[in-house]
Design an enzyme around this catalytic site. Structure first.
Site, PDB file in Angstrom:
ATOM      1  N   SER A 127      20.790  -6.876 -18.549  1.00  8.21           N
ATOM      2  CA  SER A 127      20.271  -5.854 -17.721  1.00  8.21           C
ATOM      3  C   SER A 127      21.544  -4.816 -17.490  1.00  8.21           C
ATOM      4  O   SER A 127      22.320  -5.100 -17.365  1.00  8.21           O
ATOM      5  CB  SER A 127      19.852  -6.080 -16.502  1.00  8.21           C
ATOM      6  OG  SER A 127      19.394  -5.250 -15.429  1.00  8.21           O
ATOM      7  N   TYR A 151      18.827   1.466 -19.076  1.00  2.00           N
ATOM      8  CA  TYR A 151      17.859   2.644 -18.220  1.00  2.00           C
ATOM      9  C   TYR A 151      18.710   4.156 -18.690  1.00  2.00           C
ATOM     10  O   TYR A 151      19.596   4.123 -18.407  1.00  2.00           O
ATOM     11  CB  TYR A 151      18.294   2.409 -16.600  1.00  2.00           C
ATOM     12  CG  TYR A 151      17.567   1.126 -16.126  1.00  2.00           C
ATOM     13  CD1 TYR A 151      15.916   1.327 -16.253  1.00  2.00           C
ATOM     14  CD2 TYR A 151      17.982   0.336 -15.483  1.00  2.00           C
ATOM     15  CE1 TYR A 151      15.196   0.347 -15.873  1.00  2.00           C
ATOM     16  CE2 TYR A 151      17.204  -0.873 -14.937  1.00  2.00           C
ATOM     17  CZ  TYR A 151      15.670  -0.765 -15.211  1.00  2.00           C
ATOM     18  OH  TYR A 151      15.022  -1.844 -14.653  1.00  2.00           O
ATOM     19  N   THR A 177      13.875   1.152 -21.364  1.00  2.27           N
ATOM     20  CA  THR A 177      13.062   0.557 -20.252  1.00  2.27           C
ATOM     21  C   THR A 177      12.328   1.909 -19.745  1.00  2.27           C
ATOM     22  O   THR A 177      13.375   2.730 -19.296  1.00  2.27           O
ATOM     23  CB  THR A 177      13.529  -0.068 -19.181  1.00  2.27           C
ATOM     24  OG1 THR A 177      13.861  -1.316 -19.692  1.00  2.27           O
ATOM     25  CG2 THR A 177      12.524  -0.261 -18.091  1.00  2.27           C
ATOM     26  N   LYS A 294      10.353  -0.635 -24.213  1.00  2.00           N
ATOM     27  CA  LYS A 294       9.878  -1.386 -23.016  1.00  2.00           C
ATOM     28  C   LYS A 294       8.939  -0.870 -21.969  1.00  2.00           C
ATOM     29  O   LYS A 294       9.357   0.053 -21.335  1.00  2.00           O
ATOM     30  CB  LYS A 294      10.822  -2.502 -22.361  1.00  2.00           C
ATOM     31  CG  LYS A 294      10.385  -3.535 -21.486  1.00  2.00           C
ATOM     32  CD  LYS A 294      11.528  -4.335 -21.095  1.00  2.00           C
ATOM     33  CE  LYS A 294      11.254  -5.546 -19.995  1.00  2.00           C
ATOM     34  NZ  LYS A 294      10.949  -4.981 -18.570  1.00  2.00           N
ATOM     35  N   HIS A 318       6.617  -4.192 -16.007  1.00  2.00           N
ATOM     36  CA  HIS A 318       7.732  -4.420 -15.047  1.00  2.00           C
ATOM     37  C   HIS A 318       7.451  -5.691 -13.938  1.00  2.00           C
ATOM     38  O   HIS A 318       8.087  -5.535 -12.885  1.00  2.00           O
ATOM     39  CB  HIS A 318       8.295  -3.231 -14.449  1.00  2.00           C
ATOM     40  CG  HIS A 318       9.880  -3.095 -14.230  1.00  2.00           C
ATOM     41  ND1 HIS A 318      10.536  -2.780 -15.339  1.00  2.00           N
ATOM     42  CD2 HIS A 318      10.552  -3.182 -13.180  1.00  2.00           C
ATOM     43  CE1 HIS A 318      11.769  -2.799 -14.850  1.00  2.00           C
ATOM     44  NE2 HIS A 318      11.867  -3.055 -13.539  1.00  2.00           N
TER      45      HIS A 318
END
Length: 423
Positions: A127, A151, A177, A294, A318
């Protein structure tokens, strides 16, 4: 012996000696045990969703609308859960989804998760909101597969730096994402007034990044001039948390304006709401890694993704954390799969709680399934052992479900093994 019988038999043999599983096997019991173990803030962050939690509920409810129809008198004595993906042979169609701020669940955070993923040979999606720099997580993973979740920051120097670092740690793919360019209206977090990032929790990728640190240091040299609020006990705790999380000695960090500037900088550059499909070309120019998107829910977005050269899609909402009353991820899956028509891999997440859920998602066209909350609950309860146990339980149930449904390999799990509830 199949993994299903091996795990199942091991639990029953241990039971003869009075031992129970490392973590509860039953999904509701697993979540309840984790809630008792975790702080209110950690539980709200991990288990909570957007608004009235309708999407969270929809994600799990959707699986009940698809019923498995077992077939009989088929030779399923040997079963193979392996799949070909990311240029590798994976032992099962399972991945550990990217989850941020793992320190809220367990102090070993990504170190424990990576150890479990390495032991099982399952891919871990690292992440951007990690509690541990990606380089440390990669070392703990050894040679096992890893993907990096990006991100997309509103500062290009940070984007470029993250991509270079993801390549350097040997990421098998970049997972961009799309659905979190703004934080959703997360009611449980709001009621507690708790945003972990404001306390420097879950921003280790940033504070370990040279491009981001340069931004923070420049900000510290040019303070905003806003008045400092009166100190409170909570403010002091937050300041201590920031000093503890920023690289370096805690006492030095308490004296320096840079750690606080880093938190302010993060809140400014976290993500970008101005991205369009054309921005994907920018990313493609900067990396040779496969790019997965995603957060795809609409078939037209799946088609656009392929038109813009992506290498894979993750159907996801999510985990219900972003848009309340949104379509369940499983309900979106068949339409996306049909639109993609086999041109790129389609992965799935949101709402998976069992091996039977994995079976249903694969039958509807997913080539692999990302699992999130369940292994975080395992992490909270027993560290690496808990993560390992949760993922083994999923593999075991998937294996046994395959055998009982009359299939012996993942590619035999097809839509004709499902009916809609009520049919």
């Amino acid at each position: 012996m199949s993994i299903g019988r091996e795990i199942q038999g091991g639990i029953y043999r241990a039971g003869v000696l009075g031992h129970k599983p490392v973590v509860p096997v039953e999904p509701v019991a697993l979540a309840a045990a984790a809630e008792r173990r975790m702080s209110p803030e950690a539980w709200a962050y991990v288990a909570g969703g957007a608004g009235q939690h309708r999407t969270v509920q929809a994600n799990t409810d959707a699986f009940a609308r698809h019923r498995i129809v077992p077939r009989m008198l088929l030779d399923v004595g040997e079963r193979d859960l392996s799949v070909e993906l990311l240029g590798r042979t994976l032992p099962a169609p399972l991945m550990l989804a990217p989850i941020g701020v793992l320190e809220m669940a367990h102090p070993e955070a990504e170190h424990a998760v990576a150890a479990a993923a390495r032991d099982l040979g399952l891919p871990m999606v690292i992440s951007t909101q990690g509690s541990v720099p990606m380089e440390e997580t990669a070392r703990a993973l050894g040679d096992s597969p890893r993907l990096y979740q990006l991100y997309w920051s509103n500062d290009d120097t940070v984007v470029d730096s993250f991509v270079r670092r993801a390549e350097a740690i040997g990421s098998d793919a970049l997972v961009v994402t799309l659905d979190t360019h703004l934080l959703g209206w997360r009611t449980r977090d709001l009621d507690l007034g708790y945003l972990p990032f404001a306390r420097a929790e879950g921003i280790a990728q940033y504070t370990s990044d040279p491009a981001f640190r340069a931004l923070a240091e420049a900000r510290a040299l040019n303070p905003s001039g806003e008045p400092t609020p009166r100190p409170t006990v909570a403010a002091v705790r937050s300041l201590l948390s920031i000093a503890r999380h920023y690289p370096g000695k805690m006492l030095d960090n308490l004296r320096s304006p840079v750690p606080r500037a880093a938190v302010e900088t993060f809140l400014d550059v976290f993500s970008r709401s101005t991205l369009t499909w054309e921005n994907l070309a920018y990313l493609r120019e900067r990396t040779s890694m496969p790019i997965y998107l995603k957060g795809i829910q609409h078939p037209d977005d799946a088609r656009l993704a392929i038109e813009h050269g992506v290498d894979g899609i993750v159907v996801s909402n999510h985990g219900g954390r972003q848009v309340d009353n949104a379509i369940a991820s499983l309900d979106a899956l068949p339409g996306v799969v049909d639109a993609v028509a086999g041109r790129v891999p389609v992965l799935f997440d949101s709402g998976v709680r069992s091996g039977a859920d994995v079976f249903v998602a694969i039958a509807l066209g997913a080539q692999a399934v990302l699992v999130g909350r369940p292994w975080v609950y395992g992490l909270a309860l027993a560290g690496a052992d808990g993560v390992r146990a949760v993922m083994q339980h999923l593999q075991a149930e998937l294996d046994l479900t395959m055998g009982l449904a009359g299939v012996k390999s993942i590619d035999e799990i097809t839509r004709d093994l499902l009916v809609s509830a009520g049919d």
